[in-house]
Scaffold this motif. Structure first.
Motif, PDB file in Angstrom:
ATOM      1  N   GLU A  15       0.828  -1.203   0.000  1.00  0.00           N
ATOM      2  CA  GLU A  15       0.000   0.000   0.000  1.00  0.00           C
ATOM      3  C   GLU A  15       0.867   1.259   0.000  1.00  0.00           C
ATOM      4  O   GLU A  15       1.997   1.256   0.468  1.00  0.00           O
ATOM      5  CB  GLU A  15      -0.923   0.003   1.210  1.00  0.00           C
ATOM      6  CG  GLU A  15      -1.954  -1.103   1.154  1.00  0.00           C
ATOM      7  CD  GLU A  15      -2.918  -1.053   2.317  1.00  0.00           C
ATOM      8  OE1 GLU A  15      -4.110  -1.200   2.069  1.00  0.00           O
ATOM      9  OE2 GLU A  15      -2.460  -0.860   3.466  1.00  0.00           O
ATOM     10  N   THR A  18      -0.780   7.900   2.044  1.00  0.00           N
ATOM     11  CA  THR A  18      -1.539   9.040   1.540  1.00  0.00           C
ATOM     12  C   THR A  18      -1.088  10.321   2.244  1.00  0.00           C
ATOM     13  O   THR A  18      -0.354  10.266   3.233  1.00  0.00           O
ATOM     14  CB  THR A  18      -3.052   8.849   1.766  1.00  0.00           C
ATOM     15  OG1 THR A  18      -3.313   8.932   3.176  1.00  0.00           O
ATOM     16  CG2 THR A  18      -3.546   7.538   1.205  1.00  0.00           C
ATOM     17  N   THR A  24      -3.426   3.296   0.969  1.00  0.00           N
ATOM     18  CA  THR A  24      -4.276   3.013  -0.171  1.00  0.00           C
ATOM     19  C   THR A  24      -3.529   2.119  -1.156  1.00  0.00           C
ATOM     20  O   THR A  24      -2.307   2.176  -1.236  1.00  0.00           O
ATOM     21  CB  THR A  24      -4.717   4.316  -0.876  1.00  0.00           C
ATOM     22  OG1 THR A  24      -5.571   3.982  -1.978  1.00  0.00           O
ATOM     23  CG2 THR A  24      -3.534   5.119  -1.395  1.00  0.00           C
ATOM     24  N   ASN A  26      -4.250   2.447  -4.300  1.00  0.00           N
ATOM     25  CA  ASN A  26      -4.295   3.282  -5.498  1.00  0.00           C
ATOM     26  C   ASN A  26      -3.122   4.261  -5.513  1.00  0.00           C
ATOM     27  O   ASN A  26      -3.074   5.193  -4.720  1.00  0.00           O
ATOM     28  CB  ASN A  26      -5.630   4.034  -5.536  1.00  0.00           C
ATOM     29  CG  ASN A  26      -5.837   4.806  -6.810  1.00  0.00           C
ATOM     30  OD1 ASN A  26      -4.899   5.097  -7.544  1.00  0.00           O
ATOM     31  ND2 ASN A  26      -7.078   5.155  -7.080  1.00  0.00           N
TER      32      ASN A  26
END
Length: 65
Positions: A15, A18, A24, A26
């Protein structure tokens, strides 16, 4: 114009960190650092030694035409 940015990824989970120090999967939501030293310091504080830092170039949207 492009600028160099750095992102942090946790090695054990995959991960990304952020901007609010959450996680995240993404990469587009990963926090961006403009200085490598700041990314390393943040990673060490939050992830100990379980991290990788990647750098790449993004279009600088702050450039005046």
């Amino acid at each position: 114009m492009f600028k160099q940015v750095f992102i942090i990824q946790c090695q054990s989970t995959g991960e990304f960190l952020t901007p609010r120090l959450n996680y995240t999967h993404n990469m587009n939501l990963a926090g961006r650092f403009t200085q490598k030293e700041a990314a390393v310091e943040t990673a060490l504080n939050d992830l100990d030694f379980d991290f990788m830092i990647y750098d790449f170039y993004e279009r600088d949207t702050q450039v005046k035409k």
